[in-house]
Design a protein around this motif. Structure first.
Motif, PDB file in Angstrom:
ATOM      1  N   LEU A  92       6.214  11.879 -14.876  1.00  0.00           N
ATOM      2  CA  LEU A  92       6.723  11.415 -13.582  1.00  0.00           C
ATOM      3  C   LEU A  92       8.117  10.830 -13.773  1.00  0.00           C
ATOM      4  CD1 LEU A  92       3.906   9.698 -11.527  1.00  0.00           C
ATOM      5  CD2 LEU A  92       5.152  11.773 -10.992  1.00  0.00           C
ATOM      6  N   PRO A  93       9.009  11.051 -12.792  1.00  0.00           N
ATOM      7  CA  PRO A  93      10.362  10.520 -12.938  1.00  0.00           C
ATOM      8  C   PRO A  93      10.385   9.000 -12.838  1.00  0.00           C
ATOM      9  CG  PRO A  93      10.040  11.395 -10.728  1.00  0.00           C
ATOM     10  CD  PRO A  93       8.819  11.765 -11.526  1.00  0.00           C
ATOM     11  N   GLU A  94      11.316   8.383 -13.556  1.00  0.00           N
ATOM     12  CA  GLU A  94      11.517   6.946 -13.434  1.00  0.00           C
ATOM     13  C   GLU A  94      12.135   6.651 -12.072  1.00  0.00           C
ATOM     14  OE1 GLU A  94      10.790   4.518 -15.816  1.00  0.00           O
ATOM     15  OE2 GLU A  94       9.688   6.157 -16.743  1.00  0.00           O
ATOM     16  N   SER A  95      11.819   5.503 -11.502  1.00  0.00           N
ATOM     17  CA  SER A  95      12.395   5.099 -10.220  1.00  0.00           C
ATOM     18  C   SER A  95      13.058   3.744 -10.411  1.00  0.00           C
ATOM     19  CB  SER A  95      11.296   5.010  -9.151  1.00  0.00           C
ATOM     20  OG  SER A  95      11.843   4.608  -7.920  1.00  0.00           O
ATOM     21  N   PRO A  96      14.348   3.697 -10.676  1.00  0.00           N
ATOM     22  CA  PRO A  96      14.992   2.474 -11.132  1.00  0.00           C
ATOM     23  C   PRO A  96      15.293   1.438 -10.055  1.00  0.00           C
ATOM     24  CG  PRO A  96      16.586   4.237 -10.967  1.00  0.00           C
ATOM     25  CD  PRO A  96      15.254   4.844 -10.689  1.00  0.00           C
ATOM     26  N   GLN A  97      14.907   1.667  -8.799  1.00  0.00           N
ATOM     27  CA  GLN A  97      15.323   0.755  -7.744  1.00  0.00           C
ATOM     28  C   GLN A  97      14.176   0.069  -7.018  1.00  0.00           C
ATOM     29  OE1 GLN A  97      17.829   3.215  -5.315  1.00  0.00           O
ATOM     30  NE2 GLN A  97      19.627   2.790  -6.538  1.00  0.00           N
ATOM     31  N   LEU A  98      12.965   0.566  -7.131  1.00  0.00           N
ATOM     32  CA  LEU A  98      11.897  -0.035  -6.342  1.00  0.00           C
ATOM     33  C   LEU A  98      10.531   0.187  -6.967  1.00  0.00           C
ATOM     34  CD1 LEU A  98      10.438   2.592  -4.812  1.00  0.00           C
ATOM     35  CD2 LEU A  98      12.496   2.457  -3.435  1.00  0.00           C
ATOM     36  N   PHE A  99       9.593  -0.633  -6.520  1.00  0.00           N
ATOM     37  CA  PHE A  99       8.178  -0.428  -6.790  1.00  0.00           C
ATOM     38  C   PHE A  99       7.475  -0.375  -5.447  1.00  0.00           C
ATOM     39  CE2 PHE A  99       9.491  -2.635 -10.713  1.00  0.00           C
ATOM     40  CZ  PHE A  99       9.035  -1.732 -11.641  1.00  0.00           C
ATOM     41  N   ARG A 100       6.324   0.271  -5.413  1.00  0.00           N
ATOM     42  CA  ARG A 100       5.566   0.341  -4.172  1.00  0.00           C
ATOM     43  C   ARG A 100       4.093   0.047  -4.435  1.00  0.00           C
ATOM     44  NH1 ARG A 100       9.036   5.145  -2.042  1.00  0.00           N
ATOM     45  NH2 ARG A 100      10.300   4.096  -0.484  1.00  0.00           N
ATOM     46  N   ALA A 101       3.383  -0.267  -3.337  1.00  0.00           N
ATOM     47  CA  ALA A 101       1.948  -0.493  -3.396  1.00  0.00           C
ATOM     48  C   ALA A 101       1.350  -0.057  -2.072  1.00  0.00           C
ATOM     49  CB  ALA A 101       1.632  -1.959  -3.661  1.00  0.00           C
ATOM     50  N   LEU A 102       0.093   0.365  -2.103  1.00  0.00           N
ATOM     51  CA  LEU A 102      -0.630   0.773  -0.901  1.00  0.00           C
ATOM     52  C   LEU A 102      -1.885  -0.087  -0.782  1.00  0.00           C
ATOM     53  CD1 LEU A 102      -0.776   2.833   1.467  1.00  0.00           C
ATOM     54  CD2 LEU A 102      -2.208   4.251  -0.025  1.00  0.00           C
ATOM     55  N   ILE A 103      -2.019  -0.765   0.358  1.00  0.00           N
ATOM     56  CA  ILE A 103      -3.160  -1.644   0.613  1.00  0.00           C
ATOM     57  C   ILE A 103      -3.860  -1.205   1.890  1.00  0.00           C
ATOM     58  CG2 ILE A 103      -3.859  -4.011   1.202  1.00  0.00           C
ATOM     59  CD1 ILE A 103      -1.689  -5.044  -0.606  1.00  0.00           C
ATOM     60  N   ARG A 104      -5.179  -1.145   1.848  1.00  0.00           N
ATOM     61  CA  ARG A 104      -5.978  -0.794   3.031  1.00  0.00           C
ATOM     62  C   ARG A 104      -6.564  -2.070   3.629  1.00  0.00           C
ATOM     63  NH1 ARG A 104     -10.358   2.820   1.109  1.00  0.00           N
ATOM     64  NH2 ARG A 104     -11.486   0.888   0.687  1.00  0.00           N
ATOM     65  N   SER A 162      -7.388 -14.704   4.508  1.00  0.00           N
ATOM     66  CA  SER A 162      -6.968 -14.906   5.897  1.00  0.00           C
ATOM     67  C   SER A 162      -7.900 -14.229   6.891  1.00  0.00           C
ATOM     68  CB  SER A 162      -5.539 -14.386   6.089  1.00  0.00           C
ATOM     69  OG  SER A 162      -5.500 -12.977   6.009  1.00  0.00           O
ATOM     70  N   GLY A 163      -8.956 -13.578   6.413  1.00  0.00           N
ATOM     71  CA  GLY A 163      -9.929 -12.974   7.313  1.00  0.00           C
ATOM     72  C   GLY A 163      -9.830 -11.470   7.443  1.00  0.00           C
ATOM     73  N   VAL A 164      -9.070 -10.829   6.552  1.00  0.00           N
ATOM     74  CA  VAL A 164      -8.934  -9.367   6.551  1.00  0.00           C
ATOM     75  C   VAL A 164      -9.427  -8.857   5.207  1.00  0.00           C
ATOM     76  CG1 VAL A 164      -7.343  -7.422   6.725  1.00  0.00           C
ATOM     77  CG2 VAL A 164      -6.961  -9.472   8.107  1.00  0.00           C
ATOM     78  N   TYR A 165     -10.230  -7.784   5.229  1.00  0.00           N
ATOM     79  CA  TYR A 165     -10.685  -7.198   3.981  1.00  0.00           C
ATOM     80  C   TYR A 165      -9.583  -6.282   3.456  1.00  0.00           C
ATOM     81  CZ  TYR A 165     -13.677  -5.334   0.388  1.00  0.00           C
ATOM     82  OH  TYR A 165     -14.198  -4.991  -0.834  1.00  0.00           O
ATOM     83  N   ALA A 166      -9.002  -6.616   2.323  1.00  0.00           N
ATOM     84  CA  ALA A 166      -7.874  -5.876   1.764  1.00  0.00           C
ATOM     85  C   ALA A 166      -8.271  -5.209   0.471  1.00  0.00           C
ATOM     86  CB  ALA A 166      -6.694  -6.819   1.533  1.00  0.00           C
ATOM     87  N   THR A 167      -8.048  -3.902   0.387  1.00  0.00           N
ATOM     88  CA  THR A 167      -8.326  -3.135  -0.823  1.00  0.00           C
ATOM     89  C   THR A 167      -7.023  -2.570  -1.357  1.00  0.00           C
ATOM     90  OG1 THR A 167     -10.502  -2.492   0.010  1.00  0.00           O
ATOM     91  CG2 THR A 167      -9.630  -1.218  -1.816  1.00  0.00           C
ATOM     92  N   LEU A 168      -6.725  -2.860  -2.599  1.00  0.00           N
ATOM     93  CA  LEU A 168      -5.535  -2.339  -3.238  1.00  0.00           C
ATOM     94  C   LEU A 168      -5.817  -0.905  -3.683  1.00  0.00           C
ATOM     95  CD1 LEU A 168      -2.674  -2.755  -4.310  1.00  0.00           C
ATOM     96  CD2 LEU A 168      -3.669  -3.742  -6.386  1.00  0.00           C
ATOM     97  N   LEU A 169      -5.136   0.059  -3.048  1.00  0.00           N
ATOM     98  CA  LEU A 169      -5.395   1.472  -3.323  1.00  0.00           C
ATOM     99  C   LEU A 169      -4.507   2.039  -4.434  1.00  0.00           C
ATOM    100  CD1 LEU A 169      -5.814   2.911   0.289  1.00  0.00           C
ATOM    101  CD2 LEU A 169      -7.501   1.797  -1.174  1.00  0.00           C
ATOM    102  N   GLY A 170      -3.384   1.388  -4.670  1.00  0.00           N
ATOM    103  CA  GLY A 170      -2.512   1.891  -5.723  1.00  0.00           C
ATOM    104  C   GLY A 170      -1.239   1.084  -5.863  1.00  0.00           C
ATOM    105  N   VAL A 171      -0.704   1.081  -7.070  1.00  0.00           N
ATOM    106  CA  VAL A 171       0.563   0.419  -7.369  1.00  0.00           C
ATOM    107  C   VAL A 171       1.368   1.380  -8.235  1.00  0.00           C
ATOM    108  CG1 VAL A 171       1.672  -1.568  -8.441  1.00  0.00           C
ATOM    109  CG2 VAL A 171      -0.554  -1.833  -7.334  1.00  0.00           C
ATOM    110  N   TRP A 172       2.631   1.550  -7.900  1.00  0.00           N
ATOM    111  CA  TRP A 172       3.477   2.447  -8.687  1.00  0.00           C
ATOM    112  C   TRP A 172       4.933   2.040  -8.607  1.00  0.00           C
ATOM    113  CZ3 TRP A 172       1.389   3.488  -3.979  1.00  0.00           C
ATOM    114  CH2 TRP A 172       2.220   3.978  -2.966  1.00  0.00           C
TER     115      TRP A 172
END
Length: 323
Positions: free
Chosen positions: A214-226, A313-323
């Motif tokens: 996978l290519p390097e991404s030198p400017q940001l990180f991302r995450a997906l939460i449900r 805070s009263g919301v069910y949060a699932t971490l789906l991915g971090v990259w």
């Protein structure tokens, strides 16, 4: 399960599932980014890609959104599954340019086309072209652009009465590569409505492993939460005020830029209850290129903390991915 011949089967190379058959944009995306470092395994639809992920096939690419036609619904429907964030994780993203062509069997007259077959995303991405040039043609959905191309060779795939009707009435929207691979003639290239890009998620069964090549991404990180409702008897705020609670969570809990918000109906039995998918972004530190692992570890820790605060805070949060 159909294993593609881009690479001979070998235990030394991990397998990557993609939406087949060979020649689809998913296949192009995977080949562009993984090259010869993996073995490719085609699947008949997006749901099958999620199902096949395992120790044997640890990686996959799935289309996530298109710049013209929006979110890929089947992908988000599968992201509602309980095993996403537990057994399957989003570990990267890839964006490629999409250039569609209209293809027919050899010798078919373009003016005789009455039925156009493709994936619903491709049909939507070429809607203006189709309305202008083939306003009366029936638009028939296929599981992928590659299968649309193959369907021109099999009358049963497009619901036509006989082979002669197939030969004179059907066309497919697919890539130029796909058309040539299947021996089809190209009526016209670049029929997409505008500059057209599709973004793909890279999936893995390992939350920690980095997918190969996978290519390097030198400017940001991302995450997906449900985000989902937490049902408490007599006090179900999420079901009654979902959007307000989600926006409040974004403003007070996450504290980093939100780049996307998507929603799909919940899998539970409550009518009109939705599941929200929140994509977050963190700008890299100035020394990112020098200490990528340290910056990533800091981002991963921050994302886990944000998910925990959302739950409190009263919301069910699932971490789906971090990259």
């Amino acid at each position: 399960m159909n294993i593609n011949t881009d690479r001979t089967s070998s235990p030394a190379f991990p397998k990557v599932a993609f939406l087949g058959p060979a020649g689809t944009y998913s296949h192009q995306c995977a080949r562009d980014k993984f090259g010869t470092n993996v073995e490719y395994v085609e699947q008949p639809n997006i749901s099958a890609i999620f199902d096949v992920l395992s120790e044997e096939i640890p990686y996959a690419v799935v289309p996530q959104q298109n710049s013209t036609f929006g979110s890929v619904i089947e992908t988000y429907d599968n992201l509602r599954r309980d095993d996403i964030g537990q057994r399957i994780h989003v570990k990267g993203e890839i964006t490629i340019s999409i250039q569609h062509c209209l293809a027919v069997r050899s010798g078919i007259r373009p003016e005789g086309i009455k039925r156009i077959v493709s994936h619903e995303q491709a049909l939507g991405q070429c809607a203006q072209y189709l309305s202008t040039h083939y306003p009366d043609a029936v638009r028939h959905k296929a599981p992928s652009t590659g299968q649309a191309a193959l369907s021109l060779l099999r009358s049963d795939e497009v619901g036509l009465d006989d082979e002669s009707e197939l030969q004179t009435k059907s066309a497919a929207i697919c890539s130029v590569l796909c058309a040539k691979m299947n021996g089809l003639e190209i009526v016209q290239e670049n029929i997409q409505d505008r500059n057209n890009f599709t973004r793909f998620y890279v999936l893995s069964i390992d939350a920690e492993a980095k997918p190969p090549q996978l290519p390097e991404s030198p400017q940001l990180f991302r995450a997906l939460i449900r985000l989902e409702s937490v049902h408490v008897e007599g006090h179900d705020l999420f079901a009654r005020r979902p959007l307000q609670l989600v926006m409040g969570t974004l403003l007070t809990t996450f504290g980093v830029p939100t780049t996307r918000i998507d929603r799909r109906p919940s899998l539970n039995s409550t009518p009109f209850e939705d599941v929200y998918f929140i994509e977050l972004e963190e700008l890299g530190a100035p020394d990112y290129s020098i200490d990528r692992s340290g910056v990533y570890a800091s981002w991963l820790h921050k994302v886990h903390q944000m998910a925990e605060r959302a739950r409190s805070s009263g919301v069910y949060a699932t971490l789906l991915g971090v990259w």
